[in-house]
Design a protein around this motif. Structure first.
Motif, PDB file in Angstrom:
ATOM      1  N   VAL A 263       0.935  -1.152   0.110  1.00 28.57           N
ATOM      2  CA  VAL A 263      -0.005   0.023  -0.065  1.00 28.57           C
ATOM      3  C   VAL A 263       0.976   1.230  -0.237  1.00 28.57           C
ATOM      4  CG1 VAL A 263      -1.698   1.370   1.167  1.00 28.57           C
ATOM      5  CG2 VAL A 263      -1.841  -1.319   1.183  1.00 28.57           C
ATOM      6  N   LYS A 264       0.394   2.096  -0.882  1.00 28.75           N
ATOM      7  CA  LYS A 264       1.253   3.362  -1.182  1.00 28.75           C
ATOM      8  C   LYS A 264       0.493   4.514  -0.517  1.00 28.75           C
ATOM      9  CE  LYS A 264       3.375   6.126  -4.576  1.00 28.75           C
ATOM     10  NZ  LYS A 264       3.627   6.262  -6.120  1.00 28.75           N
ATOM     11  N   PHE A 265       0.786   5.371   0.093  1.00 35.11           N
ATOM     12  CA  PHE A 265      -0.153   6.679   0.638  1.00 35.11           C
ATOM     13  C   PHE A 265       0.652   7.752  -0.259  1.00 35.11           C
ATOM     14  CE2 PHE A 265      -0.674  10.421   3.284  1.00 35.11           C
ATOM     15  CZ  PHE A 265      -2.308  10.565   3.165  1.00 35.11           C
ATOM     16  N   LYS A 266       0.172   8.821  -0.813  1.00 34.14           N
ATOM     17  CA  LYS A 266       0.494  10.213  -1.357  1.00 34.14           C
ATOM     18  C   LYS A 266      -0.081  11.285  -0.800  1.00 34.14           C
ATOM     19  CE  LYS A 266       1.461  12.537  -5.366  1.00 34.14           C
ATOM     20  NZ  LYS A 266       1.445  12.795  -6.779  1.00 34.14           N
ATOM     21  N   PRO A 267       0.389  11.977   0.293  1.00 32.54           N
ATOM     22  CA  PRO A 267      -0.316  13.094   0.856  1.00 32.54           C
ATOM     23  C   PRO A 267      -0.604  14.270  -0.107  1.00 32.54           C
ATOM     24  CG  PRO A 267       1.977  13.161   1.400  1.00 32.54           C
ATOM     25  CD  PRO A 267       1.822  12.014   0.582  1.00 32.54           C
ATOM     26  N   ALA A 268      -1.795  14.660  -0.077  1.00 34.66           N
ATOM     27  CA  ALA A 268      -2.456  15.873  -0.636  1.00 34.66           C
ATOM     28  C   ALA A 268      -1.553  17.087  -0.498  1.00 34.66           C
ATOM     29  CB  ALA A 268      -3.906  16.204  -0.398  1.00 34.66           C
ATOM     30  N   ALA A 269      -1.401  18.007  -1.380  1.00 36.52           N
ATOM     31  CA  ALA A 269      -0.505  19.031  -1.256  1.00 36.52           C
ATOM     32  C   ALA A 269      -0.910  19.928   0.207  1.00 36.52           C
ATOM     33  CB  ALA A 269      -0.774  19.970  -2.590  1.00 36.52           C
ATOM     34  N   GLU A 270      -2.175  19.971   0.337  1.00 44.16           N
ATOM     35  CA  GLU A 270      -2.630  20.652   1.714  1.00 44.16           C
ATOM     36  C   GLU A 270      -2.011  19.933   2.960  1.00 44.16           C
ATOM     37  OE1 GLU A 270      -5.105  19.515  -0.482  1.00 44.16           O
ATOM     38  OE2 GLU A 270      -5.378  21.395  -1.630  1.00 44.16           O
ATOM     39  N   LEU A 271      -1.928  18.764   2.818  1.00 47.68           N
ATOM     40  CA  LEU A 271      -1.333  17.895   4.029  1.00 47.68           C
ATOM     41  C   LEU A 271       0.358  18.039   3.992  1.00 47.68           C
ATOM     42  CD1 LEU A 271      -2.381  16.215   6.253  1.00 47.68           C
ATOM     43  CD2 LEU A 271      -1.930  14.379   4.817  1.00 47.68           C
ATOM     44  N   ALA A 272       0.885  18.228   2.893  1.00 53.14           N
ATOM     45  CA  ALA A 272       2.271  17.962   2.907  1.00 53.14           C
ATOM     46  C   ALA A 272       2.972  19.274   3.291  1.00 53.14           C
ATOM     47  CB  ALA A 272       2.628  17.695   1.415  1.00 53.14           C
ATOM     48  N   LYS A 273       2.059  20.455   3.486  1.00 52.40           N
ATOM     49  CA  LYS A 273       2.712  21.466   4.104  1.00 52.40           C
ATOM     50  C   LYS A 273       3.531  21.521   5.244  1.00 52.40           C
ATOM     51  CE  LYS A 273      -0.380  24.769   1.351  1.00 52.40           C
ATOM     52  NZ  LYS A 273      -1.348  25.589   1.532  1.00 52.40           N
TER      53      LYS A 273
END
Length: 87
Positions: A77-87
């Motif tokens: 399983v891979k998780f890619k954070p949204a731009a808003e979360l990655a701040k």
């Protein structure tokens, strides 16, 4: 934060009792798990995306014996954070 802490936060922010908050969290996690088991992508806008990626078989090294070993292909399983979360 562990699962109990998360249930407490959900209960407080959604104005639910802890039993209802735990049931909501369990249902959410179960739904995500089922979707990933079916190789579907789960996209939560503003949070991130969960997806299943196939890793190819490869040769590795046993760190204790320095012996070469074969690592089988598998799904992870891979998780890619949204731009808003990655701040």
């Amino acid at each position: 934060m562990n699962k109990t802490d998360l249930v407490n936060e959900i209960a407080a922010k959604a104005q639910l009792n802890k039993v209802a908050a735990k049931a909501a969290l369990e249902a959410t996690l179960e739904s995500i798990e089922q979707a990933l088991a079916n190789d579907d992508k789960v996209q939560l806008i503003g949070f991130g995306t969960f997806s299943v990626v196939e890793k190819e078989a490869r040769t590795g090294i046993n760190p204790q014996t320095k012996e070469k070993i074969q690592i089988p292909a598998r799904k992870v399983v891979k998780f890619k954070p949204a731009a808003e979360l990655a701040k």
